[in-house]
Design an enzyme around this catalytic site. Structure first.
Site, mmCIF file in Angstrom:
data_model
loop_
_atom_site.group_PDB
_atom_site.id
_atom_site.type_symbol
_atom_site.label_atom_id
_atom_site.label_comp_id
_atom_site.label_asym_id
_atom_site.label_seq_id
_atom_site.Cartn_x
_atom_site.Cartn_y
_atom_site.Cartn_z
ATOM 1 N N ARG A 1 54.454 51.282 35.393
ATOM 2 C CA ARG A 1 55.163 51.642 35.203
ATOM 3 C C ARG A 1 57.054 51.083 35.284
ATOM 4 O O ARG A 1 57.934 51.535 34.915
ATOM 5 C CB ARG A 1 55.856 51.660 37.160
ATOM 6 C CG ARG A 1 54.560 53.038 37.129
ATOM 7 C CD ARG A 1 54.410 52.869 38.954
ATOM 8 N NE ARG A 1 53.954 54.078 39.350
ATOM 9 C CZ ARG A 1 52.832 54.131 40.904
ATOM 10 N NH1 ARG A 1 53.142 52.874 41.217
ATOM 11 N NH2 ARG A 1 52.718 55.089 40.897
ATOM 12 N N GLY B 1 49.757 54.802 39.741
ATOM 13 C CA GLY B 1 50.051 53.518 39.473
ATOM 14 C C GLY B 1 48.688 51.874 39.334
ATOM 15 O O GLY B 1 48.411 52.165 38.296
ATOM 16 N N GLY C 1 50.191 60.331 43.898
ATOM 17 C CA GLY C 1 50.311 61.004 44.763
ATOM 18 C C GLY C 1 51.027 62.426 44.169
ATOM 19 O O GLY C 1 51.388 63.238 44.980
HETATM 20 N N1 LIG Z 1 35.419 52.029 48.201
HETATM 21 C C1 LIG Z 1 37.557 51.505 48.179
HETATM 22 N N2 LIG Z 1 37.150 50.811 48.916
HETATM 23 C C2 LIG Z 1 38.662 49.397 49.336
HETATM 24 N N3 LIG Z 1 39.346 50.105 48.662
HETATM 25 C C3 LIG Z 1 39.355 50.851 46.985
HETATM 26 C C4 LIG Z 1 37.811 51.711 46.936
HETATM 27 N N4 LIG Z 1 37.954 52.323 46.030
HETATM 28 C C5 LIG Z 1 39.152 52.238 45.379
HETATM 29 N N5 LIG Z 1 40.046 51.313 45.630
HETATM 30 C C6 LIG Z 1 40.759 51.138 45.684
HETATM 31 O O1 LIG Z 1 42.156 52.483 45.708
HETATM 32 C C7 LIG Z 1 43.300 51.361 45.471
HETATM 33 C C8 LIG Z 1 43.806 52.361 44.081
HETATM 34 O O2 LIG Z 1 44.577 54.129 45.369
HETATM 35 P P1 LIG Z 1 45.654 55.107 45.093
HETATM 36 O O3 LIG Z 1 44.932 55.449 46.083
HETATM 37 O O4 LIG Z 1 46.712 53.633 45.991
HETATM 38 O O5 LIG Z 1 45.812 54.671 43.683
HETATM 39 P P2 LIG Z 1 46.984 54.694 42.447
HETATM 40 O O6 LIG Z 1 46.561 55.559 41.058
HETATM 41 O O7 LIG Z 1 47.741 53.886 43.163
HETATM 42 O O8 LIG Z 1 47.490 56.165 43.630
HETATM 43 P P3 LIG Z 1 49.168 56.107 43.469
HETATM 44 O O9 LIG Z 1 49.801 56.415 42.489
HETATM 45 O O10 LIG Z 1 49.766 57.294 44.521
HETATM 46 O O11 LIG Z 1 49.609 55.346 44.564
HETATM 47 C C9 LIG Z 1 43.133 50.174 44.763
HETATM 48 O O12 LIG Z 1 43.548 48.848 44.880
HETATM 49 C C10 LIG Z 1 40.961 49.681 44.966
HETATM 50 O O13 LIG Z 1 41.555 48.679 44.967
HETATM 51 O O1 LIG Z 2 52.115 54.106 44.271
HETATM 52 C C1 LIG Z 2 53.063 55.415 44.660
HETATM 53 O O2 LIG Z 2 52.541 55.721 44.611
HETATM 54 C C2 LIG Z 2 54.819 55.480 44.493
HETATM 55 O O3 LIG Z 2 55.027 54.033 44.334
HETATM 56 C C3 LIG Z 2 54.512 56.022 45.889
HETATM 57 O O4 LIG Z 2 54.251 54.569 46.443
HETATM 58 P P1 LIG Z 2 54.176 54.886 48.747
HETATM 59 O O5 LIG Z 2 53.145 55.863 48.129
HETATM 60 O O6 LIG Z 2 53.927 53.788 49.143
HETATM 61 O O7 LIG Z 2 55.384 55.774 48.731
#
Ligand SMILES: Nc1ncnc2c1ncn2[C@@H]1O[C@H](COP(=O)(O)OP(=O)(O)OP(=O)(O)O)[C@@H](O)[C@H]1O
Ligand SMILES: O=C(O)[C@H](O)COP(=O)(O)O
Length: 395
Positions: free
Chosen positions: A34, A352, A376
């Site tokens: 990022r 991310g 998200g």
């Molecule tokens: N079964 C599980 N139990 C606990 N944590 C999990 C599991 N599966 C995935 N994860 C965790 O989910 C996290 C990522 O989730 P997240 O929803 O934040 O996705 P993202 O790609 O970062 O999207 P955003 O940009 O919206 O944050 C990772 O750190 C991973 O370890």
């Molecule tokens: O990791 C993300 O999806 C963005 O940085 C927004 O973070 P947040 O879900 O904590 O608002």
């Protein structure tokens, strides 16, 4: 929405709202994707002689100063990537920020401390957010929205601040919107969305709208357990959103009535605890022992998901299938990523951690049509929602 090329920035203080929310291990940034993605807009502004004030959030410190969420390590990395000094302010709108910003010369860059250290940033009260946005506005003359990953948040720096300053969209936001628009306008079918990750409560909400757009929805990661529970199965200590179980039951019914295939894990890696070396066993997804926690999808699910991706023409994937940060629980995420890399479909990965997982697992970034910085944010865009940060830039 105008771009930064249409702003006259020379000698002016330009507030750049970026998304620098990177994964950290202590003070070590484990994936700087990022930050890299934010560099082109900042560099362009520097080259054009702007005085650049960058601001961003990190983690969810909920309005109080929390040292582990300081942007100091990000500031150092940003300076390395830019090849320029970055003056780091020890606060957001206080004395340090004001003096750092006042000291900027043309072509210099400052980074403010984590916006979410201030309660005004995320307040639900318009007046409180507005008051904080006024303080941010006093730091600059122009606003550039470039934090695509946060445009779905109605936060002061994302939504209220651009209403107070002449504004433009940064190059990252423009590029992200262009790709995602393709997915909303007549996507080639079958159109498959894969959801996982840990922000379960946020992202369960998007499913209702996605069901009217996709042909198939594959649910893994921490998302899956609320579905399994809603079907009456034991999920042990797995991630669970108790208050959304009924809503999820509704999704299952709606998917069935719309003819959307909603595919859930059939087996999981059930660990004794949350940890890199936690002992685990493969169990049926319908029979997770009460003292176990599902940390990845199992081998049969990996095959099932790969088969459901094989004929896809369009795929959007957000959220790792398991705790990929731990080697033992990265196999499910790898399987989905590999299925996408070998697919002919238009493939977009968003988020991310999802993007970080692709890089950590050593998969070729050019194996995907697009890697988005927003998880998200992308999902809400695909739902067809108006995103506060984009709406504010459009005004
Ligand atoms: N079964 C599980 N139990 C606990 N944590 C999990 C599991 N599966 C995935 N994860 C965790 O989910 C996290 C990522 O989730 P997240 O929803 O934040 O996705 P993202 O790609 O970062 O999207 P955003 O940009 O919206 O944050 C990772 O750190 C991973 O370890
Ligand atoms: O990791 C993300 O999806 C963005 O940085 C927004 O973070 P947040 O879900 O904590 O608002």
């Amino acid at each position: 929405m105008i771009g930064i090329d249409e702003l006259d920035v020379k000698g002016r203080r330009v507030f750049v709202r970026a998304d620098l929310n990177v994964p950290l291990d202590g003070e070590t940034i484990t994936d700087d994707g990022r930050i890299r993605a934010s560099v082109p807009t900042i560099r362009k502004l520097v080259e054009r002689g702007a005085r650049v004030v960058v601001a961003a959030h990190l983690g969810r410190p909920k309005g109080s100063v929390t040292p582990k969420y300081s942007l100091a390590p990000v500031s150092r990395r940003l300076a390395e990537l830019l090849g320029e000094d970055v003056a780091f302010a020890a606060d957001v709108v206080g004395e340090s920020a004001q003096s750092v910003v006042a000291g900027l010369q043309d072509g210099q860059v400052a980074l403010l401390e984590n916006l979410r250290f201030e309660p005004g940033e995320e307040s639900k009260d318009d007046a409180v957010r507005g008051e904080f946005a006024d303080k941010l506005a006093a730091l600059a003359e122009l606003y550039v929205g470039d934090g695509f990953g946060a445009v779905h948040r109605k936060h002061a720096s994302v939504y209220d601040l651009p209403k107070r300053l002449p504004h433009a969209a940064g190059d990252l936001v423009l590029a992200e919107v262009e790709v995602l628009r393709k997915l909303t306008e007549d996507p080639a079918r079958p159109y498959v969305v894969v959801l996982g990750g840990a922000k379960v409560s946020d992202k369960l909400g998007v499913i209702a709208n996605l069901l009217s757009k996709v042909d198939r929805l594959l649910v893994g990661g921490g998302m899956a357990y609320t579905f399994l529970k809603s079907q009456g199965h034991e999920v042990g200590k797995s991630l669970l959103q108790e208050d959304q179980i009924d809503q999820v039951k509704g999704f299952l019914d709606e998917a069935a009535s719309r003819g959307v295939e909603l595919v859930l894990p059939v087996d999981v890696l059930a660990a004794t605890e949350f940890g890199a070396d936690a002992p685990y066993e493969v169990v049926d997804a319908t029979a997770i022992p009460a003292d176990r926690e599902g940390l990845d999808i199992g081998p049969r699910t990996r095959e099932l998901f790969a088969s459901k991706l094989a004929d896809a023409q369009t795929v959007f994937w957000n959220g790792p299938m398991g705790v990929f940060e731990f080697e033992a629980f990265s196999g499910g995420t790898r399987a989905v990523a590999e299925a996408l890399v070998s697919s002919e479909a238009f493939t977009v990965v968003g988020g991310g951690d999802s993007a970080a997982a692709v890089r950590k697992l050593g998969l070729p970034e050019d194996g995907f049509s697009h890697i988005s910085t927003g998880g998200g944010a992308s999902l809400e865009y695909l739902e067809g929602k108006t995103l506060p940060g984009l709406a504010a830039l459009e005004e």
